[in-house]
Design an enzyme around this catalytic site. Structure first.
Site: not given
Ligand code: DX5
Ligand code: ZN
Length: 223
Positions: A36, A34, A7, A65, A67, A174, A32, A136
């Site tokens: 956000m 992320d 990640s 991913h 979020m 994760d 990965h 998660m």
């Protein structure tokens, strides 16, 4: 097959491409990323332009991913940017079935993410639409947190439930994955391991990734 997805949340953001090339050369199975938005989680990270830029410079599978609140409005953008896998949180989707199918219509693998407190049975009505489940194992928002111990049992319950229905859907986890708990987590039944600080915050990230791969190979030879 056990897979390791580093990640980039724990990489040096001023030198992201160096971190990506380092794990690509060391044999990572995917990257990965992320996303956000400061609403669904109280932190901000990247947008689709970063994904597009990494797509140009790397051959790694890009695991995005989301979020974010209202993930649906971003699916198209990240799919066009070059995401290969896109996962959305069950907690944030009003029309989860619809959104998963939107991801698949764009030719991408669709995943559902469950926060640590979200029960597995939230997947019951959509599991046939899902290409992978992302559990998660920390509360989302930051890298470098401790693995939540209750998640050991949750991984095993999810894996058993999927196997009981003959559904060969991989379980990705994760948060808080480190060399020290990796073997135990393989034993719990996880298939894909997102690792941020457990790789990038070590003195020699490439060497650490190779160590993860050796442990994975030992487990695969046992089976
Ligand atoms: C947390 C992110 C993770 C994060 C994991 O919200 O979803 O992907 O990078 O970081 P580590 O491996 O450091 O727990
Ligand atoms: Zn993540």
């Amino acid at each position: 097959m056990i897979k390791i997805f580093p990640s980039i949340l724990s990489a040096d953001f001023s030198r992201i491409i160096d971190a990506v090339q380092l794990v690509e050369e060391a044999g990572a199975d995917g990257l990965h990323i992320d996303i956000m938005d400061g609403h669904f989680v109280p932190n901000l990270t990247f947008g689709p332009d970063l994904v597009a830029s990494l797509k140009e410079k790397s051959n790694l599978l890009l695991d995005v991913h989301l979020m974010v609140e209202n993930a649906r409005q971003f699916i198209n953008l990240f799919a066009q940017a070059g995401a290969d896998w896109i996962s959305i949180h069950a907690e944030g989707a009003v029309h989860l079935h619809y959104d998963l199918n939107l991801i698949k219509e764009m030719g991408k693998k669709a995943g559902v993410v469950l926060n640590p407190a979200t029960p597995i049975h939230c997947l019951t009505e959509v599991i046939t639409e899902v290409d992978f489940v992302l559990l998660m194992t920390v509360n989302p928002g930051w890298g470098g947190q401790e693995f939540i111990p209750a998640c050991h049992q949750k991984i095993t319950r999810l894996k058993n439930w999927l196997q009981g229905q003959q559904l060969p859907i991989p379980v990705e986890i994760d948060g808080g994955v480190k060399i020290d708990n990796f073997g135990e987590l393989i034993g719990d039944g996880a298939d894909i391991f997102v690792v941020g600080s457990g790789i990038f915050n070590t003195p020699d990230p490439a060497q650490t990734l190779r160590r993860f791969q050796e442990i994975a190979a030992t487990w695969e030879n046992k089976e």
